[in-house]
Design an enzyme around this catalytic site. Structure first.
Site, mmCIF file in Angstrom:
data_model
loop_
_atom_site.group_PDB
_atom_site.id
_atom_site.type_symbol
_atom_site.label_atom_id
_atom_site.label_comp_id
_atom_site.label_asym_id
_atom_site.label_seq_id
_atom_site.Cartn_x
_atom_site.Cartn_y
_atom_site.Cartn_z
ATOM 1 N N CYS A 166 67.909 37.561 34.970
ATOM 2 C CA CYS A 166 68.029 38.561 36.043
ATOM 3 C C CYS A 166 67.186 38.165 37.258
ATOM 4 C CB CYS A 166 67.611 39.926 35.524
ATOM 5 S SG CYS A 166 65.998 39.912 34.749
ATOM 6 N N LYS B 90 68.588 48.824 19.764
ATOM 7 C CA LYS B 90 69.857 48.079 19.642
ATOM 8 C C LYS B 90 69.804 46.824 20.503
ATOM 9 C CE LYS B 90 73.905 48.178 21.751
ATOM 10 N NZ LYS B 90 74.396 46.787 21.580
ATOM 11 N N GLU C 148 76.625 40.447 41.465
ATOM 12 C CA GLU C 148 75.861 39.640 40.512
ATOM 13 C C GLU C 148 76.811 38.770 39.683
ATOM 14 O OE1 GLU C 148 73.947 41.619 37.198
ATOM 15 O OE2 GLU C 148 72.155 40.401 37.508
ATOM 16 N N GLU D 180 66.002 48.771 33.737
ATOM 17 C CA GLU D 180 65.800 47.437 34.337
ATOM 18 C C GLU D 180 67.180 46.829 34.481
ATOM 19 O OE1 GLU D 180 62.915 46.271 35.258
ATOM 20 O OE2 GLU D 180 61.611 47.740 34.320
HETATM 21 P P1 NDP Z 1 75.122 45.320 29.663
HETATM 22 O O1 NDP Z 1 74.746 46.383 30.612
HETATM 23 O O2 NDP Z 1 76.548 45.060 29.402
HETATM 24 O O3 NDP Z 1 74.487 45.602 28.236
HETATM 25 C C1 NDP Z 1 73.107 45.764 28.005
HETATM 26 C C2 NDP Z 1 72.906 46.485 26.686
HETATM 27 O O4 NDP Z 1 73.428 47.806 26.803
HETATM 28 C C3 NDP Z 1 73.639 45.850 25.519
HETATM 29 O O5 NDP Z 1 72.890 46.017 24.342
HETATM 30 C C4 NDP Z 1 74.917 46.650 25.479
HETATM 31 O O6 NDP Z 1 75.550 46.586 24.245
HETATM 32 C C5 NDP Z 1 74.381 48.039 25.785
HETATM 33 N N1 NDP Z 1 75.356 48.999 26.296
HETATM 34 C C6 NDP Z 1 76.539 48.761 26.908
HETATM 35 N N2 NDP Z 1 77.161 49.936 27.201
HETATM 36 C C7 NDP Z 1 76.357 50.933 26.758
HETATM 37 C C8 NDP Z 1 76.434 52.362 26.762
HETATM 38 N N3 NDP Z 1 77.488 53.008 27.251
HETATM 39 N N4 NDP Z 1 75.413 53.073 26.241
HETATM 40 C C9 NDP Z 1 74.346 52.444 25.734
HETATM 41 N N5 NDP Z 1 74.207 51.092 25.677
HETATM 42 C C10 NDP Z 1 75.201 50.339 26.196
HETATM 43 O O7 NDP Z 1 74.380 44.011 30.149
HETATM 44 P P2 NDP Z 1 74.515 42.534 29.572
HETATM 45 O O8 NDP Z 1 74.183 42.533 28.115
HETATM 46 O O9 NDP Z 1 75.821 41.966 30.027
HETATM 47 O O10 NDP Z 1 73.300 41.817 30.322
HETATM 48 C C11 NDP Z 1 73.395 41.278 31.594
HETATM 49 C C12 NDP Z 1 72.823 42.240 32.622
HETATM 50 O O11 NDP Z 1 71.486 42.554 32.310
HETATM 51 C C13 NDP Z 1 72.788 41.640 34.000
HETATM 52 O O12 NDP Z 1 73.239 42.583 34.937
HETATM 53 C C14 NDP Z 1 71.319 41.362 34.221
HETATM 54 O O13 NDP Z 1 70.922 41.336 35.559
HETATM 55 C C15 NDP Z 1 70.683 42.476 33.482
HETATM 56 N N6 NDP Z 1 69.299 42.150 33.171
HETATM 57 C C16 NDP Z 1 68.294 42.796 33.846
HETATM 58 C C17 NDP Z 1 66.971 42.463 33.619
HETATM 59 C C18 NDP Z 1 65.848 43.176 34.315
HETATM 60 O O14 NDP Z 1 64.724 43.076 33.849
HETATM 61 N N7 NDP Z 1 66.084 43.893 35.387
HETATM 62 C C19 NDP Z 1 66.620 41.389 32.675
HETATM 63 C C20 NDP Z 1 67.749 40.783 32.037
HETATM 64 C C21 NDP Z 1 69.041 41.152 32.276
HETATM 65 P P3 NDP Z 1 76.676 45.450 23.986
HETATM 66 O O15 NDP Z 1 76.036 44.144 24.154
HETATM 67 O O16 NDP Z 1 77.092 45.699 22.617
HETATM 68 O O17 NDP Z 1 77.753 45.722 24.988
#
Ligand code: NDP
Length: 479
Positions: free
Chosen positions: A282, A173, A383, A248
């Protein structure tokens, strides 16, 4: 235009026929619809993956490698189309999508297409016991890959490529906010000859579609990139089912600058490490700590350079900073600037929304530098994930190290110095998964990638990813 789910090699509507709006951040308009998939769609995707698994997991390494490399080549030959789609969906400058996002997505497939042919496991002769042990590394089965919106195809493929290279089948997803390039990837996979069901892409909300993937009892491993809170939630759901997890998560990365560094290189790189992709990486260095001796000079030069960055429409070739990904994210980032001001932070530049002529409803914001007095404030502990950095000075190595580690996150750190002893001391003592010295975001895909503390669990990249996506089984043969 409707985006569809990619299940069993076919593009299909969600079972419920419910749809979500997909926005173009550069002008704030809805430009496509995406499936609001339910657990029924996830169940269909799982079924297709489970059916494909016996054959795919027994395919030869040469066959898997050939298909992955073919996907990589097709991404390269469709670079412009994918770059335009990524830029439109995310708001990032087209030049960035063209130079970084899409080439890296292609590299992910090429890298793991090659890596799988070199992946080896251990063997031990039990001397004196007439026995030999060897480790079988078998694919897990059906695995779930969930990725965020900031580097959409780049991070989506960073998970999918090693998962399928290792012989798993995938239910994936992408972020609901940036689904477009994941949708287009389905076409490429079919054209490359990826067998039906090996990769299934289901679109929808995290709390429903993502949750259904994590809750599915037969999806045995979850590779997740996203926020720390979401990661903690996923861990709570997955733990009682004993799923393998790679998380991550977020970061609040220190950028530590010593007076003995190569100043010009540091300055140019710090502009990038602060504001590339609108600061929505990130790994961006959002907490800048500068040795007192050069603090005033750095402050002046940094502000001057950042003021020159052009905020503009993503497809304008002069744009350095495009649109933020969504209205709600823009509001979140702006709110953090207010919080910083309330905490006594001094805004040195930026802080305001930008209106671009012809695109007045887009989500644009000035790159923002805030001078602060203490690391113990919300702007330095939470963050923000946008074009906002803080700067403060330090006097000694000990103080710099203490400031850098004084945060719950531990993803990456950047150190600017030409002192070898200091480099080694900091490399050992920084509580992060990645340390860059005199550079930033220089990536070699063979290296372990991931965070310490609340920035994650596990490592991706290179053989680490192939280890995650396989189950080791020791076989002991007595002769
Ligand atoms: P989110 O945690 O909101 O979402 C990440 C993904 O998880 C999306 O596809 C989201 O869907 C999905 N998701 C949300 N809730 C659930 C759930 N309950 N169960 C399963 N999947 C779920 O992060 P963001 O998309 O806002 O991304 C930003 C974040 O990602 C920042 O904190 C950033 O630091 C982190 N990040 C970390 C990286 C790393 O390598 N450590 C690299 C890049 C980003 P939907 O979009 O539909 O809500």
């Amino acid at each position: 235009m409707n985006i569809q789910n990619y299940i069993n090699g076919e593009f299909v509507n969600p079972v419920s026929n419910n749809w979500l709006d997909n926005y173009n951040p550069s002008n704030g308009e809805v430009y496509s619809q995406i499936p609001n998939s339910s657990s029924e769609d996830v169940a269909n995707a799982y079924k297709s993956a489970a059916e494909a698994f016996p054959k795919w997991s027994n395919s030869t390494l040469e066959e898997r490698s050939r298909i992955l490399i073919k996907i990589s080549e097709l991404l390269e030959s469709n670079l412009e189309r994918f770059a335009m789609a990524e830029s439109k969906d995310n708001g990032k400058p087209l030049s960035l999508a063209r130079e970084i996002d899409i080439p890296r997505a292609a590299s992910n497939f090429r890298f793991f297409g090659n890596a799988i042919t070199q992946f080896a496991s251990e063997s031990h002769e039990s001397v004196g016991l007439n026995a030999v042990n060897f480790t079988l590394r078998q694919p897990i089965g059906v695995v779930g890959c969930i990725s965020p919106w900031n580097l959409p195809l780049y991070l989506f493929t960073w998970k999918i490529a090693p998962a399928i290279a290792a012989g798993n089948c995938v239910v994936a997803k992408p972020s609901e906010v940036t689904p477009m390039t994941a949708y287009l990837l389905g076409e490429i996979c079919t054209e490359a000859g990826l067998p039906k069901g090996v990769l299934n892409i289901v679109h929808g909300l995290g709390t429903t579609t993502g949750q259904a993937i994590v809750e599915h009892p037969n999806i045995k491993a979850i590779s997740f990139t996203g926020g720390t809170e979401t990661g903690a939630h996923i861990a709570r759901v997955a733990a009682p089912m004993f799923k393998k997890l790679s998380l991550e998560l977020g970061g609040k990365n220190p950028n530590i600058i010593f007076a003995d560094c190569d100043y010009e290189n540091m300055l140019a790189t710090t502009v990038r490490s602060s504001f590339a992709n609108q600061g929505q990486i990130c790994l961006c260095g959002s907490r800048i700590f500068v040795e007192e001796a050069i603090f005033e000079k750095f402050k002046k030069d940094f502000v001057q350079k950042v003021k020159q960055l052009k905020v503009g429409h993503p497809s304008d070739k002069n744009t350095n900073i495009g649109a933020l990904v969504s209205k709600s994210h823009l509001e979140k980032v702006e709110n953090y600037v207010k919080i910083a001001e309330d905490e006594g932070g001094k805004i040195l530049c930026g802080g305001l929304e930008v209106t671009i002529e012809g695109f007045e409803n887009g989500y644009y914001m000035q790159p923002t530098i805030i001078e602060i007095e203490t690391n113990q404030c919300r702007i330095n502990q939470e963050e923000v994930f946008g074009p906002v950095v803080t700067i403060m000075s330090f006097k000694t190595d000990e103080e710099a190290l203490q400031l850098a580690n004084d945060v719950k996150y531990g993803l990456s750190a950047t150190l600017w110095t030409n002192n070898l002893n200091r480099t080694m001391q900091f490399s050992k003592q920084l509580q992060t998964g990645i340390v860059w010295v005199n550079t930033w975001m220089l990536r070699d895909l063979r290296t372990p990638f991931g965070g310490a503390k609340e920035s994650g669990v596990g490592r991706e990249g290179g053989f680490e990813a192939l280890r995650f996506f396989t189950e080791p089984k020791n076989v002991c043969i007595k002769y």
